[in-house]
Design a protein around this motif. Structure first.
Motif, PDB file in Angstrom:
ATOM      1  N   GLU A   1       0.830  -1.203   0.000  1.00 31.01           N
ATOM      2  CA  GLU A   1       0.000   0.000   0.000  1.00 31.01           C
ATOM      3  C   GLU A   1       0.866   1.255   0.000  1.00 31.01           C
ATOM      4  OE1 GLU A   1      -3.637   2.012   2.612  1.00 31.01           O
ATOM      5  OE2 GLU A   1      -2.668   0.160   3.258  1.00 31.01           O
ATOM      6  N   ALA A   2       1.925   1.245   0.833  1.00 30.86           N
ATOM      7  CA  ALA A   2       2.809   2.412   0.900  1.00 30.86           C
ATOM      8  C   ALA A   2       3.509   2.645  -0.437  1.00 30.86           C
ATOM      9  CB  ALA A   2       3.843   2.223   2.009  1.00 30.86           C
ATOM     10  N   ALA A   3       3.745   1.570  -1.188  1.00 31.03           N
ATOM     11  CA  ALA A   3       4.403   1.692  -2.486  1.00 31.03           C
ATOM     12  C   ALA A   3       3.390   2.000  -3.587  1.00 31.03           C
ATOM     13  CB  ALA A   3       5.159   0.407  -2.819  1.00 31.03           C
ATOM     14  N   GLU A   4       2.175   2.318  -3.189  1.00 35.32           N
ATOM     15  CA  GLU A   4       1.093   2.625  -4.127  1.00 35.32           C
ATOM     16  C   GLU A   4       0.894   1.524  -5.156  1.00 35.32           C
ATOM     17  OE1 GLU A   4       0.736   7.232  -4.869  1.00 35.32           O
ATOM     18  OE2 GLU A   4       2.844   6.709  -4.759  1.00 35.32           O
ATOM     19  N   THR A   5       0.915   0.301  -4.644  1.00 30.59           N
ATOM     20  CA  THR A   5       0.611  -0.834  -5.510  1.00 30.59           C
ATOM     21  C   THR A   5      -0.132  -1.849  -4.646  1.00 30.59           C
ATOM     22  OG1 THR A   5       1.551  -2.547  -6.899  1.00 30.59           O
ATOM     23  CG2 THR A   5       2.899  -1.816  -5.083  1.00 30.59           C
ATOM     24  N   ASN A   6      -0.051  -3.110  -4.969  1.00 24.88           N
ATOM     25  CA  ASN A   6      -0.843  -4.102  -4.247  1.00 24.88           C
ATOM     26  C   ASN A   6      -0.029  -5.361  -4.002  1.00 24.88           C
ATOM     27  OD1 ASN A   6      -1.326  -5.955  -6.657  1.00 24.88           O
ATOM     28  ND2 ASN A   6      -1.907  -3.928  -7.380  1.00 24.88           N
ATOM     29  N   LYS A   7      -0.585  -6.198  -3.171  1.00 23.07           N
ATOM     30  CA  LYS A   7       0.170  -7.364  -2.712  1.00 23.07           C
ATOM     31  C   LYS A   7       0.499  -8.309  -3.861  1.00 23.07           C
ATOM     32  CE  LYS A   7      -1.908  -9.844   0.356  1.00 23.07           C
ATOM     33  NZ  LYS A   7      -2.351 -10.539   1.603  1.00 23.07           N
ATOM     34  N   MET A   8      -0.416  -8.445  -4.799  1.00 21.66           N
ATOM     35  CA  MET A   8      -0.200  -9.368  -5.918  1.00 21.66           C
ATOM     36  C   MET A   8       1.031  -8.978  -6.722  1.00 21.66           C
ATOM     37  SD  MET A   8      -1.439 -12.098  -6.215  1.00 21.66           S
ATOM     38  CE  MET A   8      -0.297 -12.867  -7.335  1.00 21.66           C
ATOM     39  N   THR A   9       1.135  -7.688  -7.031  1.00 23.75           N
ATOM     40  CA  THR A   9       2.304  -7.218  -7.784  1.00 23.75           C
ATOM     41  C   THR A   9       3.586  -7.453  -7.001  1.00 23.75           C
ATOM     42  OG1 THR A   9       0.950  -5.539  -8.852  1.00 23.75           O
ATOM     43  CG2 THR A   9       3.326  -5.199  -8.882  1.00 23.75           C
ATOM     44  N   LEU A  10       3.501  -7.200  -5.693  1.00 24.86           N
ATOM     45  CA  LEU A  10       4.663  -7.462  -4.840  1.00 24.86           C
ATOM     46  C   LEU A  10       5.097  -8.917  -4.959  1.00 24.86           C
ATOM     47  CD1 LEU A  10       5.124  -6.153  -1.227  1.00 24.86           C
ATOM     48  CD2 LEU A  10       5.699  -8.491  -1.781  1.00 24.86           C
ATOM     49  N   TYR A  11       4.125  -9.829  -4.890  1.00 26.14           N
ATOM     50  CA  TYR A  11       4.480 -11.246  -4.901  1.00 26.14           C
ATOM     51  C   TYR A  11       4.879 -11.732  -6.289  1.00 26.14           C
ATOM     52  CZ  TYR A  11       3.760 -12.438  -0.076  1.00 26.14           C
ATOM     53  OH  TYR A  11       3.901 -12.533   1.272  1.00 26.14           O
ATOM     54  N   ARG A  12       4.512 -10.984  -7.323  1.00 23.40           N
ATOM     55  CA  ARG A  12       4.988 -11.373  -8.654  1.00 23.40           C
ATOM     56  C   ARG A  12       6.464 -11.031  -8.820  1.00 23.40           C
ATOM     57  NH1 ARG A  12      -0.691 -10.888 -11.082  1.00 23.40           N
ATOM     58  NH2 ARG A  12      -0.678  -8.658 -10.742  1.00 23.40           N
ATOM     59  N   HIS A  13       6.930  -9.981  -8.137  1.00 27.92           N
ATOM     60  CA  HIS A  13       8.337  -9.587  -8.247  1.00 27.92           C
ATOM     61  C   HIS A  13       9.226 -10.305  -7.230  1.00 27.92           C
ATOM     62  CE1 HIS A  13       8.144  -6.456 -11.285  1.00 27.92           C
ATOM     63  NE2 HIS A  13       7.013  -6.038 -10.742  1.00 27.92           N
ATOM     64  N   PHE A  14       8.669 -10.539  -6.044  1.00 22.00           N
ATOM     65  CA  PHE A  14       9.434 -11.200  -4.995  1.00 22.00           C
ATOM     66  C   PHE A  14       8.620 -12.380  -4.498  1.00 22.00           C
ATOM     67  CE2 PHE A  14       9.794  -6.608  -4.915  1.00 22.00           C
ATOM     68  CZ  PHE A  14      11.136  -6.412  -5.170  1.00 22.00           C
ATOM     69  N   GLY A  15       9.171 -13.545  -4.613  1.00 24.82           N
ATOM     70  CA  GLY A  15       8.421 -14.751  -4.303  1.00 24.82           C
ATOM     71  C   GLY A  15       7.931 -14.836  -2.883  1.00 24.82           C
ATOM     72  N   SER A  16       8.590 -14.143  -1.961  1.00 24.47           N
ATOM     73  CA  SER A  16       8.196 -14.221  -0.561  1.00 24.47           C
ATOM     74  C   SER A  16       8.674 -12.971   0.154  1.00 24.47           C
ATOM     75  CB  SER A  16       8.819 -15.450   0.102  1.00 24.47           C
ATOM     76  OG  SER A  16      10.210 -15.297   0.206  1.00 24.47           O
ATOM     77  N   LYS A  17       8.217 -12.805   1.382  1.00 23.89           N
ATOM     78  CA  LYS A  17       8.673 -11.666   2.169  1.00 23.89           C
ATOM     79  C   LYS A  17      10.180 -11.759   2.428  1.00 23.89           C
ATOM     80  CE  LYS A  17       7.809  -9.074   6.417  1.00 23.89           C
ATOM     81  NZ  LYS A  17       7.176  -9.035   7.750  1.00 23.89           N
ATOM     82  N   ASP A  18      10.661 -12.961   2.659  1.00 29.97           N
ATOM     83  CA  ASP A  18      12.093 -13.133   2.892  1.00 29.97           C
ATOM     84  C   ASP A  18      12.905 -12.669   1.687  1.00 29.97           C
ATOM     85  OD1 ASP A  18      11.630 -14.052   5.391  1.00 29.97           O
ATOM     86  OD2 ASP A  18      11.946 -16.163   4.947  1.00 29.97           O
ATOM     87  N   ASP A  19      12.415 -12.990   0.500  1.00 32.12           N
ATOM     88  CA  ASP A  19      13.106 -12.519  -0.705  1.00 32.12           C
ATOM     89  C   ASP A  19      13.157 -11.001  -0.738  1.00 32.12           C
ATOM     90  OD1 ASP A  19      13.382 -15.098  -1.418  1.00 32.12           O
ATOM     91  OD2 ASP A  19      12.270 -14.976  -3.303  1.00 32.12           O
ATOM     92  N   LEU A  20      12.044 -10.384  -0.399  1.00 30.94           N
ATOM     93  CA  LEU A  20      12.003  -8.923  -0.402  1.00 30.94           C
ATOM     94  C   LEU A  20      12.982  -8.353   0.619  1.00 30.94           C
ATOM     95  CD1 LEU A  20      10.844  -6.194  -1.196  1.00 30.94           C
ATOM     96  CD2 LEU A  20       8.941  -6.596   0.365  1.00 30.94           C
TER      97      LEU A  20
END
Lengths: 201, 201
Positions: free
Chosen positions: A34-53
């Motif tokens: 949300e802070a990055a003005e996007t959504n969780k799905m897009t986040l998970y498409r770029h980074f497979g997991s929170k640990d990756d991020l």
DNA sequence: TCGAATAGTTACCGACCGGTCACACCTATG
DNA sequence: CATAGGTGTGACCGGTCGGTAACTATTCGA
């Protein structure tokens, strides 16, 4: 006109900021997206997991640190002692500006589970910093470069966590003077040191 | 026969251990109660919330640290320099034994939300440590007791977090030598220091 | 022996967590 | 115009979190 950064870059830089403010375990992926003005799905498409991020943000930070080293070398060419003093000054400035210590060190404190992928990023970063600092001390011609560089490393690390624990009025307020005293005591005539460790004359 | 500790004491000591191993955010109250061979209800009757329990474990740890100081004074009566060297030795030993750094400092790193009740416990502890170390330096007659004590504080804090980040082969391996060199450089003839900070002869 | 305090048990609550799904959308390029 | 790839939306999953309610069992001092 200035196009907005790509979603991936926005996620990394915002995650960096939020991890720093709330801790890695203290912020969720929803809030980051949300802070990055996007959504969780897009986040998970770029980074497979929170640990990756997490790993990616740590890499991002350590790249910025590497750039700082290059800049430091360029600002005092062929003058390692001036570079060393510039390092102290820059670290003191960073200490004064930055409310939350070193992201990499904080991550090491927070992620205690062995085997977390972030650990290799942290270790590589800290070892690289140590190597560069030791080279600087060696080139500056001090009497015990390894001891001085590790002393400065510990002073810096300690100043940051000390500021978190005690505030800016604690031991960290004397970080710069402590570094200068350490450098001076190892500079050229190793007089005061001879009682503590036997260096050949 | 040896009666088992009271549930409250078991909870505090087990919480201490588990917080150290997994981090404060990394362990839940259920697991703490189970490890203490009791249950969550009893835990919540003694401590109104997890934050209260955190504060209590930090107080518990800082009381043990205060006992260490008394013991240090008793082991070298009227010899502050020996006490100072004993402090270095004890901290180095603690560094070698303890896989997870200082509980209080780690809590400061992990609990970034301002206003968390643990912060006052942490600050009181760190300030008390600093006061005692500075008194020791002053009584030992070094040239700049405040600077030396803060230097030693930062070295210790830095050694612990550095060991977490880089392992025991990092800068923390030279913690003891760094302390000895710092003490030596401030001991009696402040020769090497005069260039860094002007002390009146 | 009685009664009060303490401890244990089970179930439950709402909130949030990391992560996934199906599907609509937009835009750029062929 | 068509198609494809990156993006946005909202609902959903199982699990865990901190914290509470109601009730029973144990202990221990008066």
């Amino acid at each position: 006109m200035q196009a907005r950064q790509a979603p991936r870059d926005r996620i990394v830089s915002m995650a960096c900021e939020l991890f720093r403010q709330h801790g890695i375990r203290g912020i969720g992926v929803d809030a980051i997206a949300e802070a990055a003005e996007t959504n969780k799905m897009t986040l998970y498409r770029h980074f497979g997991s929170k640990d990756d991020l997490v790993c990616e943000t740590l890499r991002y930070t350590s790249e910025k640190a590497a750039a700082f080293w290059d800049q430091l070398e360029a600002s005092h060419p062929n003058d390692p002692m001036a570079q060393l003093q510039g390092w102290v000054k820059a670290r003191a400035q960073c200490l004064a500006d930055n409310k939350y210590g070193c992201d990499l060190a904080n991550a090491a404190v927070e992620l205690k589970e062995q085997g977390h992928p972030a650990h290799v990023v942290i270790e590589n970063f800290k070892l690289a910093q140590r190597r560069r600092l030791e080279k600087l001390c060696r080139d500056a011609g001090v009497s015990e470069p390894e001891l001085l560089s590790d002393t400065l490393s510990m002073l810096m690390e300690g100043a940051q966590v000390s500021k978190l624990a005690t505030g800016s009025e604690g031991p960290s307020m004397r970080f710069m003077r402590a570094c200068e005293a350490a450098i001076a005591s190892f500079h050229q005539p190793a007089t005061a040191l001879e009682t503590a460790s036997q260096v050949p004359a």
